[in-house]
Design a protein around this motif. Structure first.
Motif, PDB file in Angstrom:
ATOM      1  N   SER A 163      21.573  -8.460   6.381  1.00 40.42           N
ATOM      2  CA  SER A 163      22.933  -8.411   5.837  1.00 40.42           C
ATOM      3  C   SER A 163      23.332  -9.760   5.253  1.00 40.42           C
ATOM      4  O   SER A 163      23.940  -9.836   4.182  1.00 40.42           O
ATOM      5  CB  SER A 163      23.940  -8.008   6.913  1.00 40.42           C
ATOM      6  N   LEU A 201      22.003   2.466   1.824  1.00 36.89           N
ATOM      7  CA  LEU A 201      22.497   1.684   2.949  1.00 36.89           C
ATOM      8  C   LEU A 201      23.576   2.468   3.682  1.00 36.89           C
ATOM      9  O   LEU A 201      24.318   3.244   3.085  1.00 36.89           O
ATOM     10  CB  LEU A 201      23.077   0.352   2.471  1.00 36.89           C
ATOM     11  N   GLU A 214      26.099  -1.156   7.482  1.00 35.38           N
ATOM     12  CA  GLU A 214      25.349  -2.258   6.864  1.00 35.38           C
ATOM     13  C   GLU A 214      26.118  -2.831   5.677  1.00 35.38           C
ATOM     14  O   GLU A 214      26.210  -4.049   5.514  1.00 35.38           O
ATOM     15  CB  GLU A 214      23.980  -1.762   6.382  1.00 35.38           C
TER      16      GLU A 214
END
Length: 164
Positions: A56, A130, A134
């Protein structure tokens, strides 16, 4: 390059490449920005506090570097970000690295009509698959706001494709 950083690069370079490429639409620019991203990661890895996933954190750097690049490019050419996005999509047709069909090109044109934040959310959810959790870490935005942005973006894209 030390061994652990080399592993980090090989593990994430393709995912980061496509994340950046979705924003910049151009292979050469993407490679340049990706190189800058890894330089920043290398310089700042010691400051990574582990408050989010490493992935991230790296995506956030890639996102910020891409936005900075787009803003500088628009300013350099004295055009708006919207004009630049439209120009980048038009250039996709001539890009030897782009192998999308006409429908994919229409989708890229539709995405280019979205505000930058909605483009990011749509690209991360649709192309990179994603999870909202996230994306929330990467973009530092609530999951609810991201879900709303994605929903609005998909409606706008549907409308664009119906009327194209």
């Amino acid at each position: 390059m030390n061994t652990s950083f080399g592993k980090l690069v090989s593990l994430y370079k393709e995912r980061l490449y496509w994340h950046i490429r979705n924003m910049l639409k151009n292979h050469e620019d993407t490679n340049d920005v990706l190189q800058n991203v890894f330089i920043k990661i290398h310089k700042n890895i010691k400051n990574f506090k582990g408050e989010s996933k490493l992935y991230s954190w790296m995506y956030r750097i890639a996102t910020n570097e891409s936005i900075t690049f787009l803003n500088k490019k628009a300013k350099k050419h004295n055009i708006s970000l919207d004009e630049l996005n439209n120009q980048l999509v038009r250039n996709l047709e001539a890009d030897v690295y782009y192998d999308g069909d006409q429908m994919q090109l229409k989708l890229q044109k539709a995405i280019a009509t979205l505000p930058q934040k909605q483009q990011q959310v749509f690209n991360m959810k649709y192309f990179q698959e994603l999870k909202y959790r996230e994306m929330s870490e990467i973009l530092e935005t609530s999951e609810g706001a991201l879900k709303a942005s994605y929903h609005i973006a998909t409606k706008k894209i549907e409308d664009f494709l119906k009327n194209y």
